[in-house]
Design a protein around this motif. Structure first.
Motif, mmCIF file in Angstrom:
data_model
loop_
_atom_site.group_PDB
_atom_site.id
_atom_site.type_symbol
_atom_site.label_atom_id
_atom_site.label_comp_id
_atom_site.label_asym_id
_atom_site.label_seq_id
_atom_site.Cartn_x
_atom_site.Cartn_y
_atom_site.Cartn_z
ATOM 1 N N ASP A 137 7.718 5.075 -1.167
ATOM 2 C CA ASP A 137 7.530 4.959 0.283
ATOM 3 C C ASP A 137 7.313 6.341 0.883
ATOM 4 O OD1 ASP A 137 7.397 3.887 2.842
ATOM 5 O OD2 ASP A 137 9.573 3.901 3.117
ATOM 6 N N GLU A 147 6.224 7.992 -5.034
ATOM 7 C CA GLU A 147 5.163 7.057 -4.655
ATOM 8 C C GLU A 147 5.697 5.765 -4.021
ATOM 9 O OE1 GLU A 147 6.785 6.131 -8.481
ATOM 10 O OE2 GLU A 147 5.901 7.985 -7.820
ATOM 11 N N LYS A 161 5.961 9.412 3.127
ATOM 12 C CA LYS A 161 5.484 9.537 4.503
ATOM 13 C C LYS A 161 4.942 10.941 4.676
ATOM 14 C CE LYS A 161 8.488 6.111 6.526
ATOM 15 N NZ LYS A 161 9.385 5.691 5.505
ATOM 16 N N ASP A 202 1.976 9.943 3.603
ATOM 17 C CA ASP A 202 1.374 9.230 2.474
ATOM 18 C C ASP A 202 1.578 10.075 1.213
ATOM 19 O OD1 ASP A 202 -0.796 11.180 2.268
ATOM 20 O OD2 ASP A 202 -1.720 10.159 3.966
ATOM 21 N N ASP A 222 -0.517 11.560 -0.760
ATOM 22 C CA ASP A 222 -1.304 12.784 -0.842
ATOM 23 C C ASP A 222 -0.619 13.941 -0.120
ATOM 24 O OD1 ASP A 222 -3.286 11.547 -2.345
ATOM 25 O OD2 ASP A 222 -4.500 11.031 -0.577
#
Length: 178
Positions: free
Chosen positions: A120, A118, A122, A124, A126
Motif C-alpha cells: 500500500d 508494494e 503512497k 505510489d 514508483d
C-alpha cells in the motif's frame, strides 16, 4: 554511520516505542503544537520513564526526536510537523503495524510498509522506490535490513546521532493521562 551494533543498541533503548520521528527543523514546541498539546502539559521526562508518557520529545541538534510509546501519529500530525521541514517517521514496535513515512516541503513524499513496500505505497510504488534509492542507505540496505536503513537515513537527515548521552538526558514529556 549507523551499523548493526548501533542498531542492536538502538533497539534495546527504544523497544517500548511504537513510533519514532526525526524532525531536524522542528522545535519541541513545534512538535507539541503538531500533536495539539500545550507547552504547559509537558514536564521533564527521561527514557527510563517512557512507559508513563504518551509522548517524549527531545532536542536533537537544531531539531527534535519524537518518541510515541503507544500508537502512531495521524496524517494531520505528520503534515503539521512537515510545515517546519522534513521529517522521517517509523512505526517501530511489535505492537503497531510497520510503517515508514517521509515528508518534506509540507507534503508526503513516501509512505510504505517496510516489509512489503508494494502492499500500500503512497503516493505510489514508483515514488517509494525512488525515495528509497535516493536515501543515504540506498536500495540494497533497505532490502537487507530496513531498520538499519531507517537509522542511516535518520542520521543523515538530522546530522545527529542518538547516543548514550541523549538517552540519559532529560527531555520533554506529556503524561499518558494528559
Amino acid at each position: 554511520m549507523a551499523d548493526a551494533e548501533y542498531l542492536a543498541w538502538f533497539n534495546e533503548k527504544f523497544d517500548y516505542a511504537d513510533t519514532l520521528i526525526w524532525c531536524p527543523a522542528a522545535s519541541p514546541d513545534d512538535v507539541l503544537a503538531a500533536y495539539e498539546l500545550e507547552a504547559n502539559q509537558a514536564q521533564l521526562a527521561t527514557i527510563d520513564e517512557l512507559v508513563d508518557f504518551r509522548l517524549v520529545v527531545g532536542r536533537l541538534g537544531s531539531g527534535s526526536f519524537v518518541i510515541q510509546p503507544n500508537g502512531c501519529p495521524g496524517d494531520s500530525t505528520l503534515l503539521a510537523l512537515a510545515q517546519h521541514g522534513p521529517c522521517l517517521s517509523v512505526q517501530w514496535s511489535d505492537t503497531a503495524p510497520p510503517g515508514i513515512a517521509y515528508l518534506s516541503d509540507r507534503r508526503l513524499v513516501a509512505s510504505f510498509d517496510p516489509f512489503e513496500p508494494e502492499l500500500d505505497p503512497k503516493p505510489d510504488i514508483d515514488h517509494v522506490e525512488s525515495w528509497i534509492s535516493a536515501t543515504p542507505a540506498g536500495s540494497k540496505i533497505w532490502e537487507e535490513d530496513w531498520a538499519l536503513a531507517v537509522l542511516i537515513t535518520a542520521e543523515a537527515l538530522s546530522s545527529e546521532v542518538i547516543d548514550e548521552e541523549w538517552v540519559h538526558a532529560s527531555h520533554f514529556g506529556v503524561l499518558a493521562s494528559s
